[in-house]
Enzyme design. Structure first.
Site, mmCIF file in Angstrom:
data_model
loop_
_atom_site.group_PDB
_atom_site.id
_atom_site.type_symbol
_atom_site.label_atom_id
_atom_site.label_comp_id
_atom_site.label_asym_id
_atom_site.label_seq_id
_atom_site.Cartn_x
_atom_site.Cartn_y
_atom_site.Cartn_z
ATOM 1 N N SER A 158 59.700 -34.757 94.653
ATOM 2 C CA SER A 158 59.300 -34.930 96.047
ATOM 3 C C SER A 158 60.447 -34.482 96.942
ATOM 4 O O SER A 158 61.602 -34.423 96.508
ATOM 5 C CB SER A 158 58.990 -36.418 96.283
ATOM 6 O OG SER A 158 59.113 -36.739 97.649
ATOM 7 N N TYR A 171 60.607 -45.316 96.082
ATOM 8 C CA TYR A 171 59.943 -44.038 95.777
ATOM 9 C C TYR A 171 60.993 -42.921 95.756
ATOM 10 O O TYR A 171 61.057 -42.133 94.805
ATOM 11 C CB TYR A 171 58.858 -43.753 96.824
ATOM 12 C CG TYR A 171 58.130 -42.439 96.613
ATOM 13 C CD1 TYR A 171 57.033 -42.363 95.751
ATOM 14 C CD2 TYR A 171 58.527 -41.275 97.270
ATOM 15 C CE1 TYR A 171 56.364 -41.155 95.556
ATOM 16 C CE2 TYR A 171 57.864 -40.077 97.085
ATOM 17 C CZ TYR A 171 56.779 -40.018 96.225
ATOM 18 O OH TYR A 171 56.128 -38.818 96.029
HETATM 19 P P1 NAP Z 1 47.498 -39.815 94.246
HETATM 20 O O1 NAP Z 1 46.318 -39.067 94.744
HETATM 21 O O2 NAP Z 1 47.815 -41.148 94.797
HETATM 22 O O3 NAP Z 1 47.378 -39.901 92.651
HETATM 23 C C1 NAP Z 1 48.309 -40.660 91.913
HETATM 24 C C2 NAP Z 1 47.887 -40.702 90.463
HETATM 25 O O4 NAP Z 1 48.785 -41.590 89.771
HETATM 26 C C3 NAP Z 1 46.468 -41.266 90.280
HETATM 27 O O5 NAP Z 1 45.840 -40.594 89.222
HETATM 28 C C4 NAP Z 1 46.745 -42.715 89.903
HETATM 29 O O6 NAP Z 1 45.729 -43.336 89.154
HETATM 30 C C5 NAP Z 1 47.991 -42.527 89.036
HETATM 31 N N1 NAP Z 1 48.665 -43.793 88.800
HETATM 32 C C6 NAP Z 1 49.162 -44.655 89.726
HETATM 33 N N2 NAP Z 1 49.616 -45.754 89.111
HETATM 34 C C7 NAP Z 1 49.401 -45.589 87.783
HETATM 35 C C8 NAP Z 1 49.640 -46.384 86.629
HETATM 36 N N3 NAP Z 1 50.161 -47.619 86.723
HETATM 37 N N4 NAP Z 1 49.305 -45.897 85.415
HETATM 38 C C9 NAP Z 1 48.741 -44.678 85.306
HETATM 39 N N5 NAP Z 1 48.459 -43.881 86.358
HETATM 40 C C10 NAP Z 1 48.797 -44.339 87.584
HETATM 41 O O7 NAP Z 1 48.846 -38.965 94.429
HETATM 42 P P2 NAP Z 1 49.126 -37.390 94.508
HETATM 43 O O8 NAP Z 1 49.423 -37.067 95.902
HETATM 44 O O9 NAP Z 1 48.087 -36.634 93.755
HETATM 45 O O10 NAP Z 1 50.530 -37.348 93.733
HETATM 46 C C11 NAP Z 1 50.714 -36.715 92.477
HETATM 47 C C12 NAP Z 1 52.196 -36.538 92.266
HETATM 48 O O11 NAP Z 1 52.714 -35.671 93.290
HETATM 49 C C13 NAP Z 1 52.999 -37.827 92.395
HETATM 50 O O12 NAP Z 1 54.037 -37.821 91.440
HETATM 51 C C14 NAP Z 1 53.585 -37.769 93.790
HETATM 52 O O13 NAP Z 1 54.772 -38.512 93.907
HETATM 53 C C15 NAP Z 1 53.815 -36.281 93.925
HETATM 54 N N6 NAP Z 1 53.897 -35.790 95.308
HETATM 55 C C16 NAP Z 1 52.805 -35.748 96.092
HETATM 56 C C17 NAP Z 1 52.910 -35.250 97.392
HETATM 57 C C18 NAP Z 1 51.718 -35.154 98.302
HETATM 58 O O14 NAP Z 1 51.878 -34.719 99.459
HETATM 59 N N7 NAP Z 1 50.519 -35.519 97.871
HETATM 60 C C19 NAP Z 1 54.150 -34.819 97.874
HETATM 61 C C20 NAP Z 1 55.254 -34.883 97.047
HETATM 62 C C21 NAP Z 1 55.120 -35.364 95.749
HETATM 63 P P3 NAP Z 1 44.488 -44.133 89.853
HETATM 64 O O15 NAP Z 1 43.423 -43.088 90.110
HETATM 65 O O16 NAP Z 1 44.080 -45.120 88.818
HETATM 66 O O17 NAP Z 1 44.992 -44.759 91.117
#
Ligand code: NAP
Length: 253
Positions: A158, A171
Site C-alpha cells: 500500500s 494497517y
Molecule cells: P476488500 O475488498 O476489503 O477485500 C479484502 C479481502 O480480504 C476480502 O476477500 C476479505 O474477505 C479478505 N479478508 C479479510 N479478513 C480476512 C480473514 N480474516 N481471513 C481471510 N480473508 C480475509 O479489499 P481490497 O481493496 O480488494 O484489498 C485487497 C488488497 O489490496 C489488500 O491487501 C489491501 O490492503 C490492498 N490495497 C487496496 C487498495 C485499494 O484502494 N482498494 C489500495 C492499496 C492496497 P471477506 O469477503 O470475507 O470480507
C-alpha cells in the site's frame, strides 16, 4: 520493462497455463478480480477466503468463464492455528504437488484513528491478518513453492507502507512489515532463481476497503479491480523470472 509497461502488461490468454496459483482474500474486491483474471489466463486458481459461501460464488464465476477448474481453500486468517496452516499445505501438496504462485491479498483495514487512541485489540487483529498470517502461510507453502520450476510470491502492499501516515496505525505498520518480509525472503532465496518474492501496491482501486478509507470520494473516478491486473500478470508469469525483492505498482503516473 519500465514500471509503466509492467502496469500495462497484457499477455495472451495462455500466459499462465499450467500454473497453480493461490490467492488469499479471493472473495471480493481485488482478490476476486485477480482470481478471474488468472483463470482467464490459464492458471488453476486456489481460491482462499474465510467464507465458504463467498468462495463458492467466485468458484462458479470461474467455471462460467471457462477457466480451469479452481480449488477452494477456506481459511480464516484471523483465527487460523498452526494445525490449519499445516492442513492447507498438506491439501495443496496432495492435490497439486507444488505451488507456482502465492498472492497474499487478504487484508483488514477496520477503523482508522490516531495512535493516542488506537484500540489494542484492533491493532492485534490487523497485525494478525495482514502480517503474521502472511508469514505463517508463506512458511508452510515454501516447500511447495520450492517444488515449482518458476514460483512467484506477491505481498500486496500500500502507499502507506513506504511512508507512514497519520491515522493509518496498524494497517500502515503491517504493510511496511510485509514489504520487509518480502525483502528478507528474497535475500534468503537469492541463490535460488526458481522463486521470487515481490511486493505490489495496487494504488487506489474501487473496492469496499477503499470506500471505508475514503467514504466521501467519488468511487466512479477510481479504476476497478479488473483494470489494474497487468502487474499481477507480469509478476506471476515467466517474464518476471529473476526479478526478486522488488517493489512494484499497479498504477504508474
Ligand atoms: P476488500 O475488498 O476489503 O477485500 C479484502 C479481502 O480480504 C476480502 O476477500 C476479505 O474477505 C479478505 N479478508 C479479510 N479478513 C480476512 C480473514 N480474516 N481471513 C481471510 N480473508 C480475509 O479489499 P481490497 O481493496 O480488494 O484489498 C485487497 C488488497 O489490496 C489488500 O491487501 C489491501 O490492503 C490492498 N490495497 C487496496 C487498495 C485499494 O484502494 N482498494 C489500495 C492499496 C492496497 P471477506 O469477503 O470475507 O470480507
Amino acid at each position: 520493462m519500465t514500471p509503466a509497461e509492467i502496469a500495462a502488461f497484457a499477455p495472451p490468454a495462455d500466459h499462465l497455463a499450467g500454473r497453480v496459483i493461490l490467492v488469499t482474500g479471493a472473495t471480493k474486491g481485488i482478490g476476486r478480480a485477480l482470481a478471474l483474471g488468472l483463470g482467464q489466463h490459464g492458471a488453476t486458481v486456489i481460491l482462499s477466503g474465510r467464507s465458504v459461501k463467498k468462495l463458492e460464488k467466485v468458484y462458479d464465476e470461474l467455471i462460467a468463464a471457462g477457466c480451469p477448474t479452481p480449488a477452494m481453500l477456506p481459511l480464516d486468517l484471523e483465527n487460523a492455528l498452526a494445525t490449519h496452516y499445516d492442513a492447507v499445505a498438506e491439501a495443496i501438496g496432495h492435490e497439486f504437488g507444488r505451488l507456482d504462485g502465492l498472492v497474499h491479498n487478504a487484508s483488514l483495514l477496520l477503523t482508522r484513528s490516531p495512535i493516542s487512541h488506537y484500540d489494542v485489540p484492533t491493532w492485534c487483529r490487523l497485525l494478525q491478518v495482514n502480517l503474521t498470517a502472511t508469514f505463517a502461510l508463506t512458511q508452510v507453502c515454501l516447500p511447495l513453492l520450492e517444488k515449482s520450476t518458476d514460483a512467484s510470491v506477491i505481498m500486496t502492499s500500500s502507499g502507506v507502507a513506504q511512508r507512514g501516515r497519520a491515522y493509518w496505525g496498524a494497517y500502515a505498520v503491517s504493510k511496511a512489515g510485509i514489504e520487509n518480509l518480502a525483502e528478507v525472503l528474497a535475500d534468503e532465496y537469492e541463490s535460488n532463481p526458481c522463486i521470487r518474492f515481490n511486493t505490489l501496491n495496487p494504488g487506489a482501486v474501487r473496492t469496499d476497503m477503499r470506500a471505508l478509507a475514503y467514504p466521501a470520494e467519488d468511487a466512479l473516478q477510481l479504476k476497478t479491480p479488473a483494470e489494474i491486473l497487468g502487474a499481477y500478470l507480469w509478476l506471476l508469469g515467466p517474464a518476471s523470472r529473476g526479478h526478486s525483492g522488488g517493489r512494484y505498482h499497479c498504477q504508474v503516473g
